[in-house]
Write a protein that holds these residues in place. Sequence first.
Motif, PDB file in Angstrom:
ATOM      1  N   ASP A  48      40.203  26.469  55.754  1.00 48.35           N
ATOM      2  CA  ASP A  48      39.738  25.093  55.714  1.00 48.35           C
ATOM      3  C   ASP A  48      38.632  24.891  54.668  1.00 48.35           C
ATOM      4  N   ARG A  49      38.461  25.876  53.786  1.00 50.41           N
ATOM      5  CA  ARG A  49      37.374  25.770  52.807  1.00 50.41           C
ATOM      6  C   ARG A  49      37.567  24.618  51.836  1.00 50.41           C
ATOM      7  N   GLU A  50      38.813  24.383  51.428  1.00 44.89           N
ATOM      8  CA  GLU A  50      39.064  23.345  50.431  1.00 44.89           C
ATOM      9  C   GLU A  50      38.633  21.974  50.957  1.00 44.89           C
ATOM     10  N   SER A  51      39.005  21.655  52.203  1.00 48.01           N
ATOM     11  CA  SER A  51      38.639  20.356  52.751  1.00 48.01           C
ATOM     12  C   SER A  51      37.125  20.248  52.964  1.00 48.01           C
ATOM     13  N   ALA A  52      36.447  21.391  53.084  1.00 48.50           N
ATOM     14  CA  ALA A  52      34.992  21.383  53.255  1.00 48.50           C
ATOM     15  C   ALA A  52      34.275  21.413  51.908  1.00 48.50           C
ATOM     16  N   GLY A  53      35.041  21.445  50.807  1.00 49.76           N
ATOM     17  CA  GLY A  53      34.438  21.459  49.488  1.00 49.76           C
ATOM     18  C   GLY A  53      33.926  22.821  49.062  1.00 49.76           C
ATOM     19  N   LEU A  54      34.413  23.871  49.698  1.00 48.99           N
ATOM     20  CA  LEU A  54      33.989  25.225  49.348  1.00 48.99           C
ATOM     21  C   LEU A  54      35.026  25.882  48.450  1.00 48.99           C
ATOM     22  N   PRO A  55      34.599  26.745  47.537  1.00 41.12           N
ATOM     23  CA  PRO A  55      35.556  27.402  46.654  1.00 41.12           C
ATOM     24  C   PRO A  55      36.331  28.499  47.399  1.00 41.12           C
ATOM     25  N   ALA A  56      37.546  28.728  46.956  1.00 41.47           N
ATOM     26  CA  ALA A  56      38.344  29.820  47.507  1.00 41.47           C
ATOM     27  C   ALA A  56      37.778  31.137  47.010  1.00 41.47           C
ATOM     28  N   PRO A  57      37.906  32.208  47.799  1.00 42.52           N
ATOM     29  CA  PRO A  57      37.394  33.493  47.329  1.00 42.52           C
ATOM     30  C   PRO A  57      38.232  34.019  46.165  1.00 42.52           C
ATOM     31  N   THR A  58      37.568  34.739  45.296  1.00 39.13           N
ATOM     32  CA  THR A  58      38.282  35.330  44.161  1.00 39.13           C
ATOM     33  C   THR A  58      39.054  36.544  44.643  1.00 39.13           C
ATOM     34  N   PRO A  59      40.107  36.945  43.912  1.00 37.43           N
ATOM     35  CA  PRO A  59      40.818  38.170  44.290  1.00 37.43           C
ATOM     36  C   PRO A  59      39.890  39.379  44.352  1.00 37.43           C
ATOM     37  N   GLU A  60      38.910  39.428  43.466  1.00 35.39           N
ATOM     38  CA  GLU A  60      37.974  40.558  43.463  1.00 35.39           C
ATOM     39  C   GLU A  60      37.156  40.595  44.756  1.00 35.39           C
ATOM     40  N   ALA A  61      36.722  39.397  45.203  1.00 41.51           N
ATOM     41  CA  ALA A  61      35.941  39.335  46.435  1.00 41.51           C
ATOM     42  C   ALA A  61      36.783  39.771  47.633  1.00 41.51           C
ATOM     43  N   LEU A  62      38.040  39.343  47.672  1.00 40.75           N
ATOM     44  CA  LEU A  62      38.924  39.748  48.770  1.00 40.75           C
ATOM     45  C   LEU A  62      39.157  41.250  48.764  1.00 40.75           C
ATOM     46  N   GLU A  63      39.342  41.835  47.599  1.00 41.83           N
ATOM     47  CA  GLU A  63      39.524  43.286  47.500  1.00 41.83           C
ATOM     48  C   GLU A  63      38.285  44.021  47.964  1.00 41.83           C
ATOM     49  N   ALA A  64      37.104  43.505  47.602  1.00 42.92           N
ATOM     50  CA  ALA A  64      35.860  44.148  48.016  1.00 42.92           C
ATOM     51  C   ALA A  64      35.705  44.110  49.529  1.00 42.92           C
ATOM     52  N   ILE A  65      36.043  42.979  50.141  1.00 40.49           N
ATOM     53  CA  ILE A  65      35.944  42.858  51.590  1.00 40.49           C
ATOM     54  C   ILE A  65      36.939  43.802  52.260  1.00 40.49           C
ATOM     55  N   ALA A  66      38.172  43.843  51.757  1.00 38.88           N
ATOM     56  CA  ALA A  66      39.201  44.701  52.343  1.00 38.88           C
ATOM     57  C   ALA A  66      38.826  46.171  52.222  1.00 38.88           C
ATOM     58  N   GLY A  67      38.120  46.536  51.172  1.00 35.79           N
ATOM     59  CA  GLY A  67      37.749  47.932  50.964  1.00 35.79           C
ATOM     60  C   GLY A  67      36.490  48.344  51.692  1.00 35.79           C
ATOM     61  N   ALA A  68      35.720  47.375  52.217  1.00 32.08           N
ATOM     62  CA  ALA A  68      34.491  47.706  52.932  1.00 32.08           C
ATOM     63  C   ALA A  68      34.845  48.376  54.253  1.00 32.08           C
ATOM     64  N   PRO A  69      34.089  49.388  54.672  1.00 30.59           N
ATOM     65  CA  PRO A  69      34.424  50.148  55.899  1.00 30.59           C
ATOM     66  C   PRO A  69      34.620  49.281  57.126  1.00 30.59           C
ATOM     67  N   ASP A  70      33.792  48.273  57.314  1.00 27.99           N
ATOM     68  CA  ASP A  70      33.929  47.431  58.496  1.00 27.99           C
ATOM     69  C   ASP A  70      34.437  46.032  58.182  1.00 27.99           C
ATOM     70  N   GLY A  71      34.914  45.840  56.952  1.00 25.56           N
ATOM     71  CA  GLY A  71      35.452  44.544  56.555  1.00 25.56           C
ATOM     72  C   GLY A  71      34.379  43.570  56.132  1.00 25.56           C
ATOM     73  N   ASN A  72      33.131  43.993  56.101  1.00 22.88           N
ATOM     74  CA  ASN A  72      32.034  43.124  55.710  1.00 22.88           C
ATOM     75  C   ASN A  72      31.289  43.721  54.532  1.00 22.88           C
TER      76      ASN A  72
END
Length: 103
Positions: A77-101
């Motif tokens: 729901d970020r688009e309707s709230a005026g927030l930018p979508a995460p970049t592919p790099e940010a998603l990869e970083a989150i996915a690679g983090a040990p606890d997802g954060n």
Amino acid sequence: MPWVKGKSGNPNGPPPKRNALARLIRTQTMNGQELVEWSLRVLRDESLPIAARQAEKEWLSDRGWGKAVETIVLEDDRESAGLPAPTPEALEAIAGAPDGNLQ
């Protein structure tokens, strides 16, 4: 001893007391057959409250076919709230983090 990722914290299974109780229940109920027969009698007895019959139906269904899988749909729901979508790099970083954060 510290927890090691990918290694069971209980490699020998549940404690013997639980196994002993499960064995005792199986032995005393003809390997669960009496439990199933009792549940079927309750399920089929139209003189009993529907709630009791429904509970037995669920018990039998859960054990016969497993509990139903629950599906949760998450919407972005970020688009309707005026927030930018995460970049592919940010998603990869989150996915690679040990606890997802990310810290």
